[in-house]
Design an enzyme around this catalytic site. Structure first.
Site, PDB file in Angstrom:
ATOM      1  N   GLU A 124       4.492  -0.444   0.782  1.00 17.61           N
ATOM      2  CA  GLU A 124       4.472  -0.584  -0.680  1.00 17.61           C
ATOM      3  C   GLU A 124       4.294  -2.026  -1.137  1.00 17.61           C
ATOM      4  O   GLU A 124       4.015  -2.277  -2.299  1.00 17.61           O
ATOM      5  CB  GLU A 124       5.736  -0.017  -1.333  1.00 17.61           C
ATOM      6  CG  GLU A 124       6.011   1.441  -1.051  1.00 17.61           C
ATOM      7  CD  GLU A 124       7.292   1.945  -1.700  1.00 17.61           C
ATOM      8  OE1 GLU A 124       7.942   1.169  -2.457  1.00 17.61           O
ATOM      9  OE2 GLU A 124       7.655   3.107  -1.459  1.00 17.61           O
TER      10      GLU A 124
ATOM     11  N   GLU B  80       0.820  -1.211   0.000  1.00 16.60           N
ATOM     12  CA  GLU B  80       0.000   0.000   0.000  1.00 16.60           C
ATOM     13  C   GLU B  80       0.850   1.254   0.000  1.00 16.60           C
ATOM     14  O   GLU B  80       2.055   1.225   0.258  1.00 16.60           O
ATOM     15  CB  GLU B  80      -0.925   0.026   1.218  1.00 16.60           C
ATOM     16  CG  GLU B  80      -0.248   0.433   2.499  1.00 16.60           C
ATOM     17  CD  GLU B  80       0.802  -0.545   2.955  1.00 16.60           C
ATOM     18  OE1 GLU B  80       1.897  -0.084   3.315  1.00 16.60           O
ATOM     19  OE2 GLU B  80       0.550  -1.770   2.948  1.00 16.60           O
TER      20      GLU B  80
END
Length: 357
Positions: A324, A178
């Protein structure tokens, strides 16, 4: 049958725990001392159970969904970075310059960047980006719900559809990560409300907040609990996700549910992704058996959350807190290795090697 919120509870069947013993018996027949491959054997057993006992085990073709969204709670000064950094970093993803780009490339993982609701409107078309926008970021949950229940359900169904896309495209496993300035505050609030952890014990530095800022971050979460008292004090996990989640967290919770329904191994990144996993497990406890926690996030609240979840502990102790999907990208090769051991090592009988008496 297309997955949706109304049928997901019926679509997700609990993992058959008896399959762990079947898998371990096979591993014990291979040309090695019993248990000598440590947690790689645990991982092989988990893959076997997730598959429903089907062999050969597969984890070669992998896709990473890095889901991005903005958070209204940044108005409360819970992060050092301006909200604009979310959009700037998505542009960096699309340009190939971020950590997740490098690690996906190094480990043969296809990357998809999902815009779940970044401020500033839609991105221009790009081969890496998927437009799944819920809006221009969530509302400030210190003042009321981050999103409506209806929007939260729509986000869950977007995540389920991403899992269906991965299965249709022939992927063997899925990773999730994310991006979103302010999302560690949302994740900490979710841990605190789902697991009854004090906000002070759930918060961490996120994107570099100094120690002095942690008390403020915890105080903002306490204000959020007061502003959303019905959700926080109630027992409805969907109300909690709508009140305190982010668009990207809700989409990823749906991805967990979809992968569980489709028996796709899902590799979960760190602090924020595990909050999405926790939300999915609260919504549908049977989903818990299909997620693999990739690494021990350095965020202080992570250990308490993992202890509350129970089950399969994280694989890698690397001290990472980038997000991420970077931790998940590093763990996916372990799935491939576990599958290769299970599929290809010779048994004692096949190799003509005496086994232990």
């Amino acid at each position: 049958m297309s997955l949706n919120w109304k049928n997901i509870a019926d679509a997700v069947r609990p993992v058959d725990t008896a399959l762990y013993d079947v898998a371990q018996a096979h591993l014990d027949s291979l040309t090695k001392p019993r248990g000598s491959l440590g947690r790689l054997e645990e991982l092989a057993c988990r893959l076997f159970a997730i598959s429903g006992g089907k062999t050969p085990l597969r984890a070669d073709r992998a896709v990473m969904y890095t889901v991005a969204g903005d958070h209204g709670v940044t108005e409360e000064g819970v992060t050092l970075y301006p909200q604009a950094v979310t959009r700037q970093m998505v542009a960096n993803f699309l340009g190939g310059g971020a950590g997740i780009n490098v690690l996906c490339h190094a480990n043969r993982i296809d990357l998809r960047v999902v815009d779940a609701g970044c401020a500033g409107g839609p991105y221009a078309p790009h081969p890496l980006i998927l437009d799944r926008r819920m809006g221009d970021g969530t509302a400030n949950f210190a003042q009321g719900p981050a999103m409506s229940r209806e929007t939260c359900v729509r986000a869950l169904e977007v995540g389920m559809a991403l899992a269906e896309d991965a299965a249709r495209d022939g992927y063997d496993c899925v990773g999730m990560g994310e991006l979103g300035i302010g999302n560690s505050t949302s994740a900490a609030a979710l841990y605190a409300t789902y697991f009854h952890i004090a906000p002070e014990d759930a918060v961490g530095p996120g994107a570099g907040l100094p120690r002095g800022g942690l008390a403020h971050k915890a105080a903002v979460i306490r204000r959020a609990f007061a502003a959303n008292a019905t959700a926080h004090e109630g027992s409805d996990p969907l109300d909690k996700l709508a009140a305190f989640g982010g668009f990207e967290i809700a989409v990823k919770a749906g991805l967990v549910l979809g992968c569980a329904a489709l028996r796709l191994p899902l590799v979960v990144d760190g602090f924020i992704s595990t909050a999405a996993f926790a939300a999915a497990c609260a919504l549908c406890p049977a989903a818990a058996g299909y997620g693999i926690l990739s690494h021990c996030s350095a965020e202080p609240g992570y250990a308490a959350a993992v202890a509350a979840l129970g089950g399969f502990p994280p694989l890698l102790p690397l001290g990472m807190r980038l997000g991420e999907g970077t931790g998940a990208a590093l763990a996916i090769p372990l799935l491939r290795s576990a599958a290769a051991v299970y599929n290809s090592m010779a048994t004692f009988a096949e190799a003509g090697v005496d086994s232990a008496s």
